[in-house]
Design a protein around this motif. Structure first.
Motif, mmCIF file in Angstrom:
data_model
loop_
_atom_site.group_PDB
_atom_site.id
_atom_site.type_symbol
_atom_site.label_atom_id
_atom_site.label_comp_id
_atom_site.label_asym_id
_atom_site.label_seq_id
_atom_site.Cartn_x
_atom_site.Cartn_y
_atom_site.Cartn_z
ATOM 1 N N TRP A 26 0.836 -1.203 0.000
ATOM 2 C CA TRP A 26 0.000 0.000 0.000
ATOM 3 C C TRP A 26 0.872 1.255 0.000
ATOM 4 C CZ3 TRP A 26 -4.439 2.144 -0.987
ATOM 5 C CH2 TRP A 26 -4.739 3.386 -0.454
ATOM 6 N N LEU A 27 1.882 1.299 0.859
ATOM 7 C CA LEU A 27 2.772 2.462 0.905
ATOM 8 C C LEU A 27 3.453 2.695 -0.444
ATOM 9 C CD1 LEU A 27 4.474 2.016 4.400
ATOM 10 C CD2 LEU A 27 2.709 3.677 3.751
ATOM 11 N N THR A 28 3.893 1.622 -1.073
ATOM 12 C CA THR A 28 4.557 1.737 -2.368
ATOM 13 C C THR A 28 3.583 2.237 -3.438
ATOM 14 O OG1 THR A 28 6.126 0.005 -1.778
ATOM 15 C CG2 THR A 28 5.879 0.480 -4.118
ATOM 16 N N VAL A 29 2.374 1.672 -3.451
ATOM 17 C CA VAL A 29 1.381 2.102 -4.443
ATOM 18 C C VAL A 29 1.018 3.570 -4.241
ATOM 19 C CG1 VAL A 29 -1.041 1.823 -5.156
ATOM 20 C CG2 VAL A 29 0.450 -0.172 -4.950
ATOM 21 N N THR A 30 0.858 4.002 -2.990
ATOM 22 C CA THR A 30 0.485 5.399 -2.753
ATOM 23 C C THR A 30 1.616 6.359 -3.119
ATOM 24 O OG1 THR A 30 1.079 5.320 -0.400
ATOM 25 C CG2 THR A 30 -1.225 4.861 -0.978
ATOM 26 N N GLU A 31 2.815 5.863 -3.257
ATOM 27 C CA GLU A 31 3.938 6.665 -3.735
ATOM 28 C C GLU A 31 4.031 6.621 -5.261
ATOM 29 O OE1 GLU A 31 7.270 9.058 -3.962
ATOM 30 O OE2 GLU A 31 6.071 8.670 -2.160
ATOM 31 N N ALA B 9 -10.480 -6.530 -8.705
ATOM 32 C CA ALA B 9 -10.910 -5.127 -8.756
ATOM 33 C C ALA B 9 -12.099 -4.904 -7.824
ATOM 34 C CB ALA B 9 -11.256 -4.719 -10.183
ATOM 35 N N ARG B 10 -13.037 -5.836 -7.823
ATOM 36 C CA ARG B 10 -14.190 -5.744 -6.928
ATOM 37 C C ARG B 10 -13.734 -5.813 -5.477
ATOM 38 N NH1 ARG B 10 -16.320 -9.227 -9.176
ATOM 39 N NH2 ARG B 10 -17.514 -8.871 -10.519
ATOM 40 N N ALA B 11 -12.815 -6.742 -5.183
ATOM 41 C CA ALA B 11 -12.302 -6.885 -3.814
ATOM 42 C C ALA B 11 -11.563 -5.623 -3.378
ATOM 43 C CB ALA B 11 -11.396 -8.105 -3.704
ATOM 44 N N LEU B 12 -10.798 -5.033 -4.289
ATOM 45 C CA LEU B 12 -10.096 -3.784 -3.968
ATOM 46 C C LEU B 12 -11.100 -2.693 -3.634
ATOM 47 C CD1 LEU B 12 -7.531 -2.053 -3.759
ATOM 48 C CD2 LEU B 12 -7.733 -1.655 -6.242
ATOM 49 N N GLY B 13 -12.140 -2.563 -4.445
ATOM 50 C CA GLY B 13 -13.180 -1.569 -4.170
ATOM 51 C C GLY B 13 -13.851 -1.807 -2.826
ATOM 52 N N ASP B 14 -14.154 -3.070 -2.543
ATOM 53 C CA ASP B 14 -14.774 -3.408 -1.253
ATOM 54 C C ASP B 14 -13.833 -3.081 -0.093
ATOM 55 O OD1 ASP B 14 -16.996 -4.322 -2.645
ATOM 56 O OD2 ASP B 14 -16.488 -6.452 -2.394
ATOM 57 N N ALA B 15 -12.558 -3.425 -0.250
ATOM 58 C CA ALA B 15 -11.576 -3.176 0.814
ATOM 59 C C ALA B 15 -11.406 -1.679 1.054
ATOM 60 C CB ALA B 15 -10.230 -3.818 0.458
ATOM 61 N N LEU B 16 -11.294 -0.910 -0.013
ATOM 62 C CA LEU B 16 -11.144 0.537 0.153
ATOM 63 C C LEU B 16 -12.395 1.151 0.761
ATOM 64 C CD1 LEU B 16 -9.273 1.380 -3.159
ATOM 65 C CD2 LEU B 16 -8.309 1.242 -0.848
ATOM 66 N N GLY B 17 -13.560 0.633 0.393
ATOM 67 C CA GLY B 17 -14.802 1.107 1.004
ATOM 68 C C GLY B 17 -14.831 0.846 2.499
ATOM 69 N N ALA B 18 -14.382 -0.333 2.919
ATOM 70 C CA ALA B 18 -14.338 -0.659 4.343
ATOM 71 C C ALA B 18 -13.372 0.256 5.091
ATOM 72 C CB ALA B 18 -13.941 -2.124 4.533
ATOM 73 N N ILE B 19 -12.233 0.552 4.481
ATOM 74 C CA ILE B 19 -11.265 1.459 5.120
ATOM 75 C C ILE B 19 -11.853 2.860 5.223
ATOM 76 C CG2 ILE B 19 -9.001 2.557 4.859
ATOM 77 C CD1 ILE B 19 -8.086 -0.134 3.514
ATOM 78 N N MET B 20 -12.520 3.322 4.160
ATOM 79 C CA MET B 20 -13.157 4.644 4.219
ATOM 80 C C MET B 20 -14.188 4.706 5.337
ATOM 81 S SD MET B 20 -13.558 6.065 0.299
ATOM 82 C CE MET B 20 -14.784 4.874 -0.129
ATOM 83 N N GLU B 21 -14.973 3.636 5.501
ATOM 84 C CA GLU B 21 -15.966 3.601 6.578
ATOM 85 C C GLU B 21 -15.308 3.732 7.945
ATOM 86 O OE1 GLU B 21 -19.343 3.668 6.813
ATOM 87 O OE2 GLU B 21 -19.214 4.134 4.685
ATOM 88 N N ARG B 22 -14.166 3.074 8.142
ATOM 89 C CA ARG B 22 -13.469 3.151 9.424
ATOM 90 C C ARG B 22 -12.911 4.555 9.657
ATOM 91 N NH1 ARG B 22 -11.105 -0.285 13.287
ATOM 92 N NH2 ARG B 22 -13.009 -1.425 12.834
ATOM 93 N N LEU B 23 -12.367 5.157 8.616
ATOM 94 C CA LEU B 23 -11.741 6.472 8.754
ATOM 95 C C LEU B 23 -12.758 7.612 8.793
ATOM 96 C CD1 LEU B 23 -8.755 6.011 6.269
ATOM 97 C CD2 LEU B 23 -8.687 5.916 8.774
ATOM 98 N N ASP B 24 -13.934 7.388 8.223
ATOM 99 C CA ASP B 24 -14.941 8.440 8.123
ATOM 100 C C ASP B 24 -16.332 7.846 8.335
ATOM 101 O OD1 ASP B 24 -16.182 10.895 7.580
ATOM 102 O OD2 ASP B 24 -16.106 10.596 5.402
ATOM 103 N N PRO B 25 -16.602 7.338 9.552
ATOM 104 C CA PRO B 25 -17.864 6.620 9.782
ATOM 105 C C PRO B 25 -19.113 7.475 9.600
ATOM 106 C CG PRO B 25 -16.709 6.982 11.854
ATOM 107 C CD PRO B 25 -15.780 7.417 10.746
#
Length: 161
Positions: free
Chosen positions: A17-22, A134-150
């Motif tokens: 994740w750190l590498t991709v965000t860079e 791709a679907r799993a990535l979208g689901d995973a990012l959605g779950a992280i967004m929910e945690r960071l911005d409930p």
């Protein structure tokens, strides 16, 4: 209390994740610099303006949508104004706030650059993945967004609100 460290799989995922965000912003910046001589941050501002029915947004709303601080957005808009792609106006709603407006020349830039940008996003993010990934990535990012911005107060709704 015992410290919980990341296990090997979590550590691998976190470092990826750190590498991709860079690397991803760097790749998108390179494409936009090559095709239009602008940064990804500037393109996002143009894109957010182009998605508005009025081709304009209050600066505070635009900062949130473009994920930029007010100060950084002000500098980005100033550079876009210098190129004739955006202009600032006083808000007609209350006369207090400033509104960024996409000019016709700015629209031309968005229309000419958007297809290459979409191709770059697809090549970098979606082409390496299967549909399930791709679907799993979208689901995973959605779950992280929910945690960071409930309460959804920090993000912009996908329906434009």
């Amino acid at each position: 209390m015992t410290q919980r460290w990341l296990d090997d799989e979590q550590q691998r995922t976190w470092r990826a994740w750190l590498t991709v965000t860079e690397l991803l912003p760097r790749a998108l910046d390179a494409q936009l610099q090559r095709d239009a001589g602008i940064s990804h941050a500037a393109y996002v501002v143009l894109a957010m303006l182009s998605e508005s029915p009025t081709s304009s947004r209050r600066m505070s709303d635009l900062a949130r949508r473009a994920n930029q601080s007010q100060s950084r957005l002000s500098h980005t808009v100033a550079r876009l104004e210098d190129r004739g792609w955006v202009r600032r106006e006083r808000s007609t709603e209350d006369g207090r706030g400033n509104v960024a407006v996409l000019t016709d020349a700015g629209w031309d830039v968005v229309r000419s650059v958007a297809p290459g940008h979409v191709d770059a996003v697809r090549a970098a993010v979606f082409d390496p993945l299967t549909e399930d990934q791709a679907r799993a990535l979208g689901d995973a990012l959605g779950a992280i967004m929910e945690r960071l911005d409930p309460d959804h107060s920090l993000r912009v709704r996908s329906d434009g609100g």
